[in-house]
Scaffold this motif. Structure first.
Motif, PDB file in Angstrom:
ATOM      1  N   LEU A  84       0.836  -1.211   0.000  1.00  0.00           N
ATOM      2  CA  LEU A  84       0.000   0.000   0.000  1.00  0.00           C
ATOM      3  C   LEU A  84       0.868   1.256   0.000  1.00  0.00           C
ATOM      4  O   LEU A  84       0.563   2.243  -0.679  1.00  0.00           O
ATOM      5  CB  LEU A  84      -0.937   0.002   1.215  1.00  0.00           C
ATOM      6  CG  LEU A  84      -2.060  -1.039   1.188  1.00  0.00           C
ATOM      7  CD1 LEU A  84      -2.729  -1.145   2.545  1.00  0.00           C
ATOM      8  CD2 LEU A  84      -3.084  -0.693   0.110  1.00  0.00           C
ATOM      9  N   ARG A 111      -6.919   3.700   1.338  1.00  0.00           N
ATOM     10  CA  ARG A 111      -6.633   2.262   1.240  1.00  0.00           C
ATOM     11  C   ARG A 111      -5.916   1.792   2.504  1.00  0.00           C
ATOM     12  O   ARG A 111      -6.203   0.734   3.054  1.00  0.00           O
ATOM     13  CB  ARG A 111      -5.781   1.968   0.007  1.00  0.00           C
ATOM     14  CG  ARG A 111      -6.606   1.900  -1.261  1.00  0.00           C
ATOM     15  CD  ARG A 111      -5.693   1.913  -2.495  1.00  0.00           C
ATOM     16  NE  ARG A 111      -6.421   1.606  -3.712  1.00  0.00           N
ATOM     17  CZ  ARG A 111      -7.257   2.435  -4.328  1.00  0.00           C
ATOM     18  NH1 ARG A 111      -7.496   3.641  -3.823  1.00  0.00           N
ATOM     19  NH2 ARG A 111      -7.875   2.067  -5.425  1.00  0.00           N
ATOM     20  N   TYR A 115      -7.382  -0.836   5.424  1.00  0.00           N
ATOM     21  CA  TYR A 115      -6.600  -2.007   5.827  1.00  0.00           C
ATOM     22  C   TYR A 115      -6.445  -2.025   7.356  1.00  0.00           C
ATOM     23  O   TYR A 115      -6.656  -3.049   8.007  1.00  0.00           O
ATOM     24  CB  TYR A 115      -5.215  -1.989   5.153  1.00  0.00           C
ATOM     25  CG  TYR A 115      -4.356  -3.116   5.630  1.00  0.00           C
ATOM     26  CD1 TYR A 115      -4.523  -4.405   5.135  1.00  0.00           C
ATOM     27  CD2 TYR A 115      -3.412  -2.919   6.639  1.00  0.00           C
ATOM     28  CE1 TYR A 115      -3.764  -5.459   5.618  1.00  0.00           C
ATOM     29  CE2 TYR A 115      -2.649  -3.956   7.118  1.00  0.00           C
ATOM     30  CZ  TYR A 115      -2.833  -5.231   6.605  1.00  0.00           C
ATOM     31  OH  TYR A 115      -2.085  -6.263   7.101  1.00  0.00           O
TER      32      TYR A 115
END
Ligand SMILES: [Fe+2]
Length: 165
Positions: A84, A111, A115
């Protein structure tokens, strides 16, 4: 590659999850200043700065949990966070319109937050299953911070980033 794991008990899995998060958060403390410096609008820069401070206290919470378990804090390489952040680097180094570049940074940051929300949610559930209420509380505190920053990023994206750039 990750080490071969052996999970004999839920405690083993809990430690593993904490070590993964411990690594993920340390990586974020290095990525967030770069994201802040790459952001153009003050609101986004401030959000990244604020979350850097939160991330530092999230690391301390994990250390508190390790200590209470009688473990020294260890990092288990978080491959997902590495990936990421690598994607985030593309956004950091991108050229072009400042506002669109901010939208790209937000896309990368959200993102990461999603997570972390997943990972802290899981760790919180395991802590509850183990009857470790103190750890559960610490993990829940962090979970709330991650959710709040995610919501803040959405707000920023809606307020200036998306329309007619
Ligand atoms: Fe975090």
């Amino acid at each position: 590659m990750a080490n071969e794991e052996k999970f004999d008990s839920l405690d083993d899995l809990f430690i593993h999850q904490l070590e993964d998060l411990y690594d993920a958060e340390q990586r974020m403390t290095r990525a967030l200043p770069k994201m802040r410096d790459a952001a153009s609008h003050d609101e986004l820069r401030d959000a990244f700065s604020y979350h850097l401070e939160e991330t530092q206290s999230q690391i301390q919470r994990l250390e508190t949990i390790f200590e209470a378990l009688g473990k020294s804090p260890q990092r288990e390489t978080c491959e997902a966070m590495k990936g990421l952040i690598r994607e985030g680097e593309e956004m950091i180094n991108a050229k072009g319109n400042d506002t669109v570049r901010d939208a790209a940074l937000i896309a990368a940051a959200q993102r990461v937050e999603h997570y972390e929300i997943a990972a802290y949610g899981t760790a919180h559930t395991i802590a509850l299953q183990l009857g470790n209420r103190e750890a559960a509380q610490q993990l829940d505190d962090t979970l709330h911070e991650e959710k709040n920053v995610d919501a803040k990023l959405t707000e920023i994206a809606q307020s200036y980033v998306n329309p007619a750039t």
